[in-house]
Design an enzyme around this catalytic site. Structure first.
Site, PDB file in Angstrom:
ATOM      1  CG  ASP A 259      -6.815  -1.048   5.046  1.00 62.36           C
ATOM      2  OD1 ASP A 259      -6.738  -2.235   4.678  1.00 62.36           O
ATOM      3  OD2 ASP A 259      -6.081  -0.168   4.595  1.00 62.36           O
ATOM      4  CG  ASP A 263      -1.503  -2.665   7.556  1.00 64.94           C
ATOM      5  OD1 ASP A 263      -1.896  -3.704   8.104  1.00 64.94           O
ATOM      6  OD2 ASP A 263      -1.952  -2.246   6.478  1.00 64.94           O
ATOM      7  NE  ARG A 318      -4.167  -8.758   3.554  1.00 62.48           N
ATOM      8  CZ  ARG A 318      -4.413  -7.635   2.913  1.00 62.48           C
ATOM      9  NH1 ARG A 318      -4.375  -6.481   3.559  1.00 62.48           N
ATOM     10  NH2 ARG A 318      -4.699  -7.638   1.621  1.00 62.48           N
TER      11      ARG A 318
END
Length: 442
Positions: A259, A263, A318
């Protein structure tokens, strides 16, 4: 504001001076944090060094008593140290590489498998040729996969308490296979660690995800979740031994086992990410994880993050993707080498207010600079004085010309004040490579 001259073609630190902003005084070019004593484990974030310096600032475990200074050499010792002393200031010094997947009986994914789980049987049971794409998977093997995933989750997640500093000792300290959870806490520092992204041993097949289904994975290397005053500094984040390029495909889709690397989500606020290396990864960093109105209620007015002097190398996307927050991204170096997979760097999301200034991009020929920015939602941004392959480039103008159906608007509507110094972008390729990442902390 004025930059001292720095040659573009031959980047030299000599003559690369920092730039004072507004009422801020220029700090030394190394931007060294203030220290309590000589021990780097007791260093605190310098005043004005990004959003994490706002308010009470970020000190981590700098005030820890001797009884709350722990040196650990195994994952078990690390988790035990986190649990001691509650929220009292603590310092955890990591020696060597800690393996979150190692247990007393096995290492790697086999340590977490529930009795009866059989991946080959899983593939046979949910083959789209027989299962189809209309319904989520269910049945014995899915239940066993889920049970196995719960065992892995409990084993590899580590929850970091408030007022904690975690620091690697020397040049070869780090953590593999873990997910570090900075959740519902305040005042955390993470420094000088090589963090190899955890692999999800048990990704779930979702036949309803898109027209051809997809494998979905869990576990970010670091999660900042509803936490405040967090400083991530001089770390290296990577997929390490398990790059996506080596992953197999099943049912015609990549068996995705990673993932994110970092984050920052669900109301997190006042975060500084400085002098890190993030490399060889796909979905790198989310700031704000959902457009939903329910999530937005906790994100509006928060998600204030500063990114500076980080090396973002060979990342697909990202770096970061932003929703809601006031994000200040300056003096970072973005690199896409020949043959790397590149989607975009900055993702412009719902109600974001990104300021991307004074950054350097070194892009191989297959990367169109128009793709540096990616519009997800119509949010204005500021993107000034960025250099692409040694030339000053208007990222918004280049994007709008190259991607005419994704027009971006200028003007984030705010001006960052929490910067200690700003380097000329032409100086960054050498300076960031020399100073960023684990093992280079002074």
């Amino acid at each position: 504001m004025h930059f001292h001259k720095c040659h573009v073609r031959v980047v030299s630190l000599i003559g690369c001076a920092s730039l004072a902003l507004g009422a801020l005084a220029a700090a030394p070019a190394s931007a060294s944090p203030s220290a309590k004593g000589k021990d780097p484990a007791r260093q605190v974030l310098a005043a004005n060094d990004g959003w994490a310096a706002a308010g009470s600032g970020t000190t981590g475990g700098a005030d820890a008593d001797a009884s709350q200074v722990h040196t650990v050499t195994t994952w078990v010792e690390f988790k035990d140290a986190l649990a001691k002393g509650g929220d009292a200031p603590k310092i955890i010094k990591v020696v060597g590489m800690l393996d979150a997947t190692a247990t007393a009986t096995a290492s790697g994914c086999a340590a977490f498998e529930a009795d009866g789980y059989d991946f080959d049987q899983y593939l046979a049971d949910y083959d789209p040729e027989t299962w189809g794409y209309e319904n989520p998977v269910s049945g014995e093997q899915e239940d066993l996969r889920d049970a196995s995933a719960k065992v892995q989750s409990a084993a590899i997640k580590a929850f970091i308490p408030s007022n904690t500093t975690i620091i690697g000792v020397g040049k070869k300290a780090g953590i593999t296979g873990a997910s570090l959870q900075i959740k519902d806490v305040d005042n955390v520092i993470l420094r000088n660690l090589t963090v190899e992204s955890a692999i999800d041993c048990f990704p779930q097949w979702d036949p309803t995800d898109g027209s051809k289904g997809a494998w979905n994975s869990e576990y970010d290397a670091v999660v900042v979740y509803n936490a405040t005053h967090v400083w991530l500094d001089h770390n290296t984040f990577t997929d390490g031994r398990y790059p996506d390029s080596a992953a197999p495909s099943y049912y015609g889709q990549l068996y995705q086992q990673h993932d994110g690397l970092i984050d920052i989500v669900r109301g997190a606020d006042l975060v500084t990410v400085s002098w890190n290396v993030l490399k060889d990864h796909d979905k790198t960093m989310l700031i704000g994880n959902s457009d939903s109105e329910k999530v937005a209620e906790g994100d509006r007015g928060r998600l204030r993050v500063t990114l500076h002097h980080n090396l973002f190398q060979d990342l697909n996307e990202r770096a970061p993707r932003v929703r809601f927050g006031q994000v200040d991204s300056y003096n970072n170096h973005f690199v896409a080498t020949r043959g790397s997979v590149y989607g975009y760097s900055y993702g412009i999301g719902k109600e974001s207010r990104l300021v991307a200034e004074h950054n350097a991009f070194t892009l191989a020929g297959h990367v169109d600079p128009a793709r540096i920015l990616k519009k997800w939602k119509d949010s204005p941004l500021t993107a000034e004085n960025n250099y692409v392959n040694g030339r000053k480039t208007d990222l918004i103008a280049v994007h709008n010309a190259g991607v005419p159906d994704e027009q971006l608007t200028e003007g984030a509507g705010w001006t960052p004040a929490l910067r200690t110094h700003v380097d000329h972008p032409a100086c960054l390729p050498k300076k960031v490579r020399k100073g960023a990442g684990a093992g280079r902390l002074k």
